[in-house]
Scaffold this active site. Structure first.
Site, PDB file in Angstrom:
ATOM      1  N   GLU A 156       0.819  -1.203   0.000  1.00  0.00           N
ATOM      2  CA  GLU A 156       0.000   0.000   0.000  1.00  0.00           C
ATOM      3  C   GLU A 156       0.861   1.265   0.000  1.00  0.00           C
ATOM      4  O   GLU A 156       1.647   1.471   0.926  1.00  0.00           O
ATOM      5  CB  GLU A 156      -0.891   0.018   1.242  1.00  0.00           C
ATOM      6  CG  GLU A 156      -1.736   1.275   1.375  1.00  0.00           C
ATOM      7  CD  GLU A 156      -2.451   1.371   2.711  1.00  0.00           C
ATOM      8  OE1 GLU A 156      -3.537   1.963   2.756  1.00  0.00           O
ATOM      9  OE2 GLU A 156      -1.916   0.840   3.719  1.00  0.00           O
ATOM     10  N   GLU A 255     -11.369   2.722   6.679  1.00  0.00           N
ATOM     11  CA  GLU A 255     -10.250   2.933   7.585  1.00  0.00           C
ATOM     12  C   GLU A 255     -10.134   4.423   7.877  1.00  0.00           C
ATOM     13  O   GLU A 255      -9.320   5.126   7.292  1.00  0.00           O
ATOM     14  CB  GLU A 255      -8.952   2.385   6.971  1.00  0.00           C
ATOM     15  CG  GLU A 255      -7.792   2.342   7.958  1.00  0.00           C
ATOM     16  CD  GLU A 255      -6.497   1.879   7.317  1.00  0.00           C
ATOM     17  OE1 GLU A 255      -6.061   0.760   7.620  1.00  0.00           O
ATOM     18  OE2 GLU A 255      -5.931   2.621   6.491  1.00  0.00           O
TER      19      GLU A 255
END
Length: 284
Positions: A156, A255
């Site tokens: 990521e 998130e």
């Protein structure tokens, strides 16, 4: 409409950890993400998931450490956000991967996010070239191990405003890493919040990379504050419609930090965006 997963280390933090599963299910989530499950016995996590009819769709490999205690210490240290790119930490990295794969297999979790790590402030300690070579070698071995278990490994890009010194920051770099490693089960975790902070142009990034099949998971948060997706500058209703247009069938991880903080019902009270998305409304 995309299918959404609640990250239980970011959402429902006003509740004890074990109560977050029920709260997420009650609010309509069918899946969850866990950043660090390693201080909990697998049997307890499995029971919490089953009792609330939830899938675990993502977990993080340890950011450092080799057992539950040292992993929790690593999360608490601001300078420890993964070891994948750090020469000299190969044994620690692969011990963490082995533990993550054990949890993933027992909990039927198909994805593991592997954090790259922070480069030392002094470039002569670890050069970017050395970090890149270490990163590629570690990911190649981790992906091979995960492939045997039927698990995808995710990397990521993370913005350097929130995480200064993080090795991987851009989508093009992440996809170049995939090309260099050459493993079918290594994919990009595309966090639209991080991408907005570093690069912007989210719709075109989605149009460019989703058709490749190399995006294995998507996460969301509002920008610039990383709060609910209906707070800030990102037009998420437009992007959700685009995900549908592009045929994205994976999960979208939530998130973010609820703007109400730790107040009672803070997470649930901020889910108006989810109700509107579920009804197919065009705007928040």
């Amino acid at each position: 409409m995309p299918q959404f997963a609640a990250n239980l280390n970011w959402l429902y933090t006003e509740l004890p950890f074990a109560e977050r599963f029920e709260a997420a299910a009650r609010d309509g989530f069918r899946a969850v993400e866990l950043m660090s499950p390693y201080s909990w016995p697998v049997a307890e996590l499995k029971a919490l998931l089953a009792a609330n009819a939830l899938e675990l769709v993502l977990l993080n490999a340890p950011p450092g450490g080799t057992d539950a205690a040292s992993i929790e210490v690593a999360w608490a240290l601001p300078g420890c956000r993964g070891t994948a790119c750090l020469p000299g930490h190969e044994a620690e990295f692969h011990a963490g991967i082995a533990l993550a794969l054990d949890y993933a297999q027992q909990l039927d979790c198909p994805r593991i996010h592997v954090m790259a790590g922070l480069l030392p402030e002094l470039p002569d300690v670890v050069t970017r070239e050395a970090a890149q070579a270490t990163y590629v070698a570690n990911l190649r071995r981790a992906a091979a191990q995960a492939s045997l278990a039927g698990v995808n490994v995710l990397i990521e890009p993370i913005n350097t405003r929130d995480m200064p010194g993080y090795f991987l920051n851009r989508q093009d770099h992440a996809h170049a890493i995939l090309d260099e490693v050459g493993a079918e089960n290594l994919k990009v975790q595309m966090d639209l919040y991080h991408c907005q902070v570093v690069e912007g142009d989210l719709a075109m990034k989605l149009r460019r990379y989703l058709p490749t099949g190399h995006i294995g998971h998507i996460q969301i948060a509002g920008a610039p504050g990383r709060n609910e997706p209906d707070v800030g500058e990102i037009n998420y209703p437009y992007l959700f419609a685009l995900l549908d247009e592009l045929g994205y069938g994976g999960w979208v991880g939530c998130e973010y930090k609820p703007v109400r903080g730790l107040a009672s019902g803070a997470t649930s009270d901020g889910l108006g965006w989810l109700a509107q998305a579920s009804r197919g409304m065009p705007a928040f």
